[in-house]
Design an enzyme around this catalytic site. Structure first.
Site, PDB file in Angstrom:
ATOM      1  N   HIS A 114       0.888  -0.958   0.154  1.00 52.50           N
ATOM      2  CA  HIS A 114       0.121  -0.050   0.044  1.00 52.50           C
ATOM      3  C   HIS A 114       0.809   1.187  -0.013  1.00 52.50           C
ATOM      4  CE1 HIS A 114      -3.552   2.328   0.578  1.00 52.50           C
ATOM      5  NE2 HIS A 114      -2.885   2.975   1.678  1.00 52.50           N
ATOM      6  N   ASP A 150      -6.957  -2.899   4.147  1.00 57.84           N
ATOM      7  CA  ASP A 150      -5.709  -2.174   4.406  1.00 57.84           C
ATOM      8  C   ASP A 150      -5.356  -2.238   5.905  1.00 57.84           C
ATOM      9  OD1 ASP A 150      -5.113  -2.088   1.613  1.00 57.84           O
ATOM     10  OD2 ASP A 150      -5.946   0.134   1.587  1.00 57.84           O
TER      11      ASP A 150
HETATM   12  C1  GRF Z   1       1.004   0.759  -6.073  1.00 55.15           C
HETATM   13  O1  GRF Z   1       1.159   2.009  -5.810  1.00 55.15           O
HETATM   14  C2  GRF Z   1       0.532  -0.364  -4.768  1.00 55.15           C
HETATM   15  O2  GRF Z   1       1.221   0.296  -3.735  1.00 55.15           O
HETATM   16  C3  GRF Z   1      -0.859  -0.069  -5.017  1.00 55.15           C
HETATM   17  O3  GRF Z   1      -1.217  -0.004  -6.326  1.00 55.15           O
HETATM   18  C4  GRF Z   1      -0.240   0.377  -7.267  1.00 55.15           C
HETATM   19  C5  GRF Z   1       0.151  -0.253  -8.176  1.00 55.15           C
HETATM   20  O4  GRF Z   1       1.280  -0.224  -8.957  1.00 55.15           O
HETATM   21  N1  GRF Z   1      -1.503  -0.872  -4.507  1.00 55.15           N
HETATM   22  P1  GRF Z   1       1.798  -1.327 -10.040  1.00 55.15           P
HETATM   23  O5  GRF Z   1       0.650  -1.735 -10.709  1.00 55.15           O
HETATM   24  O6  GRF Z   1       2.298  -2.324  -9.062  1.00 55.15           O
HETATM   25  O7  GRF Z   1       2.700  -0.661 -10.812  1.00 55.15           O
END
Ligand code: GRF
Length: 207
Positions: A114, A150
């Site tokens: 997160h 979360d």
């Molecule tokens: C990331 O910022 C993650 O923390 C959140 O969603 C985003 C996903 O990015 N849960 P990616 O698809 O891994 O590039």
């Protein structure tokens, strides 16, 4: 506790998949002794699926519209994870809230990343929430998934200072860089059997 076979990971992702890529890179470079067993996406156009294929991993698109309920969809995803003998499910930009059915089926075996220092700013647009609140430090969190959004036990966190000229995009980009270090590290601790959950706290045992 030493494992005889590398940990088998299933990744659930809905989009870009840069965290998935960080996991793949860590595996390919030998920094993470694990196997990417399968990648599942609820979106046909998720870049994560291409990244998985490029790595030679089964990439499975599952259309939520084809299932009568959230539980039925989650059961089907669990089925795919189990067919691929995934031992740990990693959510990486997975835009669906898991049903209790899913969470209970894999106790202590689901992780999420997160882009904020939980418990601050859970849910969507965490970076925007952080800026709107005016915090000076935000960051990223890897946690075990429980039945809330979360809210599960925190495995590791990294702080990222907020700059006065930050926009949602610039802050998200700096946090993302840290996420890419943090997630493989958390998975490695799990793979090494070093994480112990006691209540809300996750203890990292020395090797
Ligand atoms: C990331 O910022 C993650 O923390 C959140 O969603 C985003 C996903 O990015 N849960 P990616 O698809 O891994 O590039």
């Amino acid at each position: 506790m030493a494992r005889s076979e590398p940990l088998r990971i299933g990744v659930l992702a809905s989009g870009r998949g840069s965290n998935l890529q960080a996991i793949i890179d860590a595996i390919e470079s030998g920094k993470l002794d694990a196997r990417l067993a399968v990648v599942v996406s609820d979106r046909a156009d998720a870049q994560a699926l291409e990244r998985a294929q490029k790595h030679g991993t089964d990439a499975v698109f599952m259309d939520p519209k084809k299932y009568p309920s959230r539980e039925a969809f989650d059961q089907a995803v669990l089925g795919v994870l189990s067919e691929h003998r995934a031992e740990l499910a990693c959510l990486a930009g997975y835009m669906r809230v898991l049903s209790s059915t899913f969470v209970r089926a894999l106790p202590g075996q689901i992780m999420n990343i997160h882009p904020a220092l939980l418990p601050s700013f859970p849910g969507l647009h965490a970076q925007r929430q952080a800026l709107e609140h005016g915090v000076k430090v935000s960051g990223a969190t890897v946690h075990f998934v429980n039945e809330g959004v979360d809210t599960g036990p925190i495995i590791c966190q990294v702080a990222v200072p907020v700059r006065e000229d930050d926009t949602e995009e610039t802050l998200a980009a700096r946090i993302l860089e840290q996420e890419h270090q943090l997630y493989p590290r958390a998975i490695r601790l799990y793979a090494e059997g070093r994480l112990e959950v006691r209540g809300r706290r996750v203890y990292v045992n020395e090797t």
